[in-house]
Write a protein that holds these residues in place. Structure first.
Motif, PDB file in Angstrom:
ATOM      1  N   LEU A  23      -7.479 -55.110  10.905  1.00 21.17           N
ATOM      2  CA  LEU A  23      -8.607 -54.806  10.036  1.00 21.17           C
ATOM      3  C   LEU A  23      -8.355 -55.471   8.689  1.00 21.17           C
ATOM      4  CD1 LEU A  23      -9.151 -50.987  10.754  1.00 21.17           C
ATOM      5  CD2 LEU A  23     -10.243 -52.942  11.865  1.00 21.17           C
ATOM      6  N   PHE A  24      -9.308 -56.230   8.203  1.00 18.21           N
ATOM      7  CA  PHE A  24      -9.116 -56.924   6.935  1.00 18.21           C
ATOM      8  C   PHE A  24     -10.443 -57.036   6.200  1.00 18.21           C
ATOM      9  CE2 PHE A  24      -9.932 -59.952  10.273  1.00 18.21           C
ATOM     10  CZ  PHE A  24     -10.817 -60.866   9.738  1.00 18.21           C
ATOM     11  N   GLY A  25     -10.350 -57.089   4.882  1.00 12.18           N
ATOM     12  CA  GLY A  25     -11.535 -57.191   4.052  1.00 12.18           C
ATOM     13  C   GLY A  25     -11.411 -56.323   2.815  1.00 12.18           C
ATOM     14  N   PRO A  26     -12.373 -56.427   1.899  1.00 12.53           N
ATOM     15  CA  PRO A  26     -12.342 -55.626   0.665  1.00 12.53           C
ATOM     16  C   PRO A  26     -12.303 -54.128   0.973  1.00 12.53           C
ATOM     17  CG  PRO A  26     -13.996 -57.363   0.517  1.00 12.53           C
ATOM     18  CD  PRO A  26     -13.519 -57.343   1.937  1.00 12.53           C
ATOM     19  N   LEU A  27     -11.633 -53.385   0.103  1.00  9.32           N
ATOM     20  CA  LEU A  27     -11.467 -51.955   0.342  1.00  9.32           C
ATOM     21  C   LEU A  27     -12.771 -51.183   0.215  1.00  9.32           C
ATOM     22  CD1 LEU A  27      -8.117 -51.334  -1.605  1.00  9.32           C
ATOM     23  CD2 LEU A  27      -8.442 -51.713   0.836  1.00  9.32           C
ATOM     24  N   VAL A 100      -7.775 -51.039  23.551  1.00 12.57           N
ATOM     25  CA  VAL A 100      -8.398 -51.596  22.347  1.00 12.57           C
ATOM     26  C   VAL A 100      -8.766 -50.490  21.367  1.00 12.57           C
ATOM     27  CG1 VAL A 100     -10.397 -52.843  21.455  1.00 12.57           C
ATOM     28  CG2 VAL A 100      -9.234 -53.649  23.520  1.00 12.57           C
ATOM     29  N   LYS A 101      -9.374 -49.422  21.880  1.00 15.43           N
ATOM     30  CA  LYS A 101      -9.756 -48.306  21.019  1.00 15.43           C
ATOM     31  C   LYS A 101      -8.528 -47.638  20.399  1.00 15.43           C
ATOM     32  CE  LYS A 101     -14.204 -47.072  23.057  1.00 15.43           C
ATOM     33  NZ  LYS A 101     -14.952 -47.314  21.798  1.00 15.43           N
ATOM     34  N   ASP A 102      -7.440 -47.532  21.165  1.00 15.57           N
ATOM     35  CA  ASP A 102      -6.219 -46.935  20.627  1.00 15.57           C
ATOM     36  C   ASP A 102      -5.657 -47.781  19.485  1.00 15.57           C
ATOM     37  OD1 ASP A 102      -6.351 -44.848  22.354  1.00 15.57           O
ATOM     38  OD2 ASP A 102      -4.931 -45.658  23.813  1.00 15.57           O
ATOM     39  N   ALA A 103      -5.619 -49.097  19.667  1.00 16.28           N
ATOM     40  CA  ALA A 103      -5.122 -49.983  18.623  1.00 16.28           C
ATOM     41  C   ALA A 103      -6.015 -49.934  17.389  1.00 16.28           C
ATOM     42  CB  ALA A 103      -5.020 -51.412  19.156  1.00 16.28           C
ATOM     43  N   GLU A 104      -7.328 -49.889  17.612  1.00 14.20           N
ATOM     44  CA  GLU A 104      -8.262 -49.830  16.494  1.00 14.20           C
ATOM     45  C   GLU A 104      -8.138 -48.509  15.742  1.00 14.20           C
ATOM     46  OE1 GLU A 104     -13.044 -50.647  15.692  1.00 14.20           O
ATOM     47  OE2 GLU A 104     -12.267 -50.426  17.741  1.00 14.20           O
ATOM     48  N   TRP A 105      -7.927 -47.425  16.468  1.00 15.08           N
ATOM     49  CA  TRP A 105      -7.771 -46.113  15.834  1.00 15.08           C
ATOM     50  C   TRP A 105      -6.523 -46.076  14.952  1.00 15.08           C
ATOM     51  CZ3 TRP A 105     -10.224 -41.937  14.490  1.00 15.08           C
ATOM     52  CH2 TRP A 105      -9.522 -40.759  14.240  1.00 15.08           C
ATOM     53  N   LEU A 106      -5.442 -46.642  15.452  1.00 15.14           N
ATOM     54  CA  LEU A 106      -4.210 -46.701  14.657  1.00 15.14           C
ATOM     55  C   LEU A 106      -4.425 -47.528  13.395  1.00 15.14           C
ATOM     56  CD1 LEU A 106      -1.530 -47.243  17.466  1.00 15.14           C
ATOM     57  CD2 LEU A 106      -1.801 -45.211  16.041  1.00 15.14           C
ATOM     58  N   ALA A 107      -5.119 -48.655  13.535  1.00 14.16           N
ATOM     59  CA  ALA A 107      -5.374 -49.505  12.376  1.00 14.16           C
ATOM     60  C   ALA A 107      -6.240 -48.792  11.339  1.00 14.16           C
ATOM     61  CB  ALA A 107      -6.026 -50.811  12.819  1.00 14.16           C
ATOM     62  N   LYS A 108      -7.242 -48.037  11.791  1.00 12.45           N
ATOM     63  CA  LYS A 108      -8.111 -47.299  10.867  1.00 12.45           C
ATOM     64  C   LYS A 108      -7.328 -46.236  10.100  1.00 12.45           C
ATOM     65  CE  LYS A 108     -12.508 -47.867  13.345  1.00 12.45           C
ATOM     66  NZ  LYS A 108     -13.587 -47.173  14.106  1.00 12.45           N
ATOM     67  N   LEU A 109      -6.473 -45.514  10.820  1.00 12.51           N
ATOM     68  CA  LEU A 109      -5.675 -44.485  10.154  1.00 12.51           C
ATOM     69  C   LEU A 109      -4.722 -45.102   9.125  1.00 12.51           C
ATOM     70  CD1 LEU A 109      -4.744 -42.126  13.146  1.00 12.51           C
ATOM     71  CD2 LEU A 109      -6.488 -41.754  11.393  1.00 12.51           C
ATOM     72  N   LEU A 110      -4.105 -46.219   9.494  1.00 12.21           N
ATOM     73  CA  LEU A 110      -3.177 -46.869   8.578  1.00 12.21           C
ATOM     74  C   LEU A 110      -3.913 -47.410   7.363  1.00 12.21           C
ATOM     75  CD1 LEU A 110      -0.302 -47.871   8.007  1.00 12.21           C
ATOM     76  CD2 LEU A 110      -0.870 -49.965   9.260  1.00 12.21           C
ATOM     77  N   ARG A 111      -5.087 -47.981   7.554  1.00 13.76           N
ATOM     78  CA  ARG A 111      -5.864 -48.548   6.442  1.00 13.76           C
ATOM     79  C   ARG A 111      -6.199 -47.479   5.403  1.00 13.76           C
ATOM     80  NH1 ARG A 111      -9.176 -52.949   5.132  1.00 13.76           N
ATOM     81  NH2 ARG A 111     -11.140 -52.427   4.079  1.00 13.76           N
ATOM     82  N   CYS A 112      -6.353 -46.261   5.869  1.00 13.19           N
ATOM     83  CA  CYS A 112      -6.686 -45.161   4.960  1.00 13.19           C
ATOM     84  C   CYS A 112      -5.445 -44.381   4.506  1.00 13.19           C
ATOM     85  CB  CYS A 112      -7.673 -44.205   5.629  1.00 13.19           C
ATOM     86  SG  CYS A 112      -9.247 -44.985   6.059  1.00 13.19           S
ATOM     87  N   GLY A 113      -4.287 -44.835   4.888  1.00 16.64           N
ATOM     88  CA  GLY A 113      -3.056 -44.188   4.462  1.00 16.64           C
ATOM     89  C   GLY A 113      -2.845 -42.810   5.049  1.00 16.64           C
ATOM     90  N   LEU A 114      -3.302 -42.608   6.286  1.00 13.70           N
ATOM     91  CA  LEU A 114      -3.236 -41.288   6.908  1.00 13.70           C
ATOM     92  C   LEU A 114      -2.089 -41.149   7.913  1.00 13.70           C
ATOM     93  CD1 LEU A 114      -7.050 -40.629   7.516  1.00 13.70           C
ATOM     94  CD2 LEU A 114      -5.598 -39.799   5.641  1.00 13.70           C
ATOM     95  N   ILE A 115      -1.217 -42.141   7.982  1.00 18.77           N
ATOM     96  CA  ILE A 115      -0.108 -42.078   8.936  1.00 18.77           C
ATOM     97  C   ILE A 115       1.207 -41.975   8.177  1.00 18.77           C
ATOM     98  CG2 ILE A 115       1.133 -43.270  10.777  1.00 18.77           C
ATOM     99  CD1 ILE A 115      -1.406 -44.587  11.625  1.00 18.77           C
ATOM    100  N   GLU A 116       1.969 -40.974   8.522  1.00 23.88           N
ATOM    101  CA  GLU A 116       3.292 -40.803   7.931  1.00 23.88           C
ATOM    102  C   GLU A 116       4.325 -41.408   8.880  1.00 23.88           C
ATOM    103  OE1 GLU A 116       6.198 -37.251   6.203  1.00 23.88           O
ATOM    104  OE2 GLU A 116       4.200 -36.798   7.006  1.00 23.88           O
TER     105      GLU A 116
END
Length: 306
Positions: A23-27, A100-116
């Motif tokens: 996932l890439f682009g302006p915040l 694909v959905k699993d990878a996208e879900w992980l990327a979304k969580l990471l982009r929002c800083g929700l993964i410890e």
């Protein structure tokens, strides 16, 4: 959810393939998505690393499922900021499930800083951990072989355990080797085998080894004896390797060794399991939980259940 990372990737890891979603682009805008599948061979993982670098990815997240994440971590380590997620903490909402959905879900969580991120020690500590855990396994196997020798001796009515506190000490090993070799043990020969510190008398020991041992007993004793010897030799080699890996951490070993009840072997295990950088743990409670010595807390409707 507020975005915090401009360029990040989520990896859905399997034994033979890994699906990567970037996932890439302006915040402040909806991110663009790029998805690729790579092989988990070294060539495939190097291609994954190059692809992530081409997209200028800064952070990468993957689940800690099995051991399949380890080769990917080893190749990407040093090039990206890696996050190892607990699979229970990043479980997707119920519905259609695909790689694909699993990878996208992980990327979304990471982009929002929700993964410890889980704690992953440095490479030398990981190597030390492998050695200390394997040493523990071999010690258990050696104990099992010793117990089997005990069992066979009892079956042959040899009561060495009644007169020697440790039949695998100096005196016990000499006597057992003579029994294995089928030697006729006389009183004079027995006196030479028994260490002077042994409390039991020669007469008592001679009476204890006067059993009814058959060829079958000797064969079984030899199998267990040779395997025990092999295990002891391997453990000794492991100890040397562990000592070499602990060379940079002599100060920490000495500090841990000064704690009552902690010897050098236990100190090596502490360093292997927790590392030496305590800043990775939020508090002493988190450290205790990581070490597995923190009791569980189950409370519902004001009632605590053990």
């Amino acid at each position: 959810m507020e975005a915090m990372i401009e360029r990040c990737a989520g990896l859905d890891v399997h034994q033979e393939t890994v699906v990567a979603c970037v996932l890439f682009g302006p915040l402040d805008k909806k991110p663009k998505t790029s998805i690729e599948t790579f092989s988990t061979t070294t060539t495939g993982l190097l291609a994954l690393s190059d692809w992530l670098a081409t997209l200028q990815v800064s952070d990468v997240v993957m689940e800690s499922t099995g051991v399949y994440w380890k080769p990917i971590w080893n190749i990407l380590e040093g090039s990206f900021h890696l996050v190892l997620a607990n699979a229970r903490h990043v479980k997707n909402v119920p519905g259609r499930k695909t790689d694909v959905k699993d990878a996208e879900w992980l990327a979304k969580l990471l982009r929002c800083g929700l993964i410890e991120s889980n704690f992953v020690p440095p490479e030398d500590i990981r190597d030390l951990r492998d050695l200390t855990r394997y040493r523990k396994k071999l010690i258990h196997h050696r104990t099992s072989e010793q117990n089997r020798i005990h069992k066979i001796l009892q079956d042959a009515n040899i009561k060495l355990t009644s007169v020697l506190s440790d039949i695998f000490g100096v005196s016990g090993r000499r006597i057992l080797e003579a029994i294995l070799n089928g030697e006729k043990i006389e009183t004079d020969g027995l006196r030479k085998m028994v260490d002077w510190r042994t409390k039991a008398s020669i007469t008592d020991i001679a009476s204890a080894i006067n059993g009814r041992i058959r060829r079958h007993h000797r064969d079984m004793l030899r199998y267990h004896w040779e395997h025990m010897g092999y295990l002891e030799q391997t453990i000794e080699e492991l100890e040397k390797q562990i000592d070499q890996l602990l060379s940079p951490y002599r100060k920490e070993v000495e500090l841990l060794d000064g704690i009552p009840g902690v010897n050098k072997a236990a100190a090596a295990t502490f360093i292997a399991e927790m590392g030496v950088n305590m800043s990775v743990f939020k508090s002493a409670k988190h450290l205790a939980s990581w070490a597995g010595v923190s009791p569980g807390n189950y409370e519902s409707a004001g009632k605590k259940n053990k």
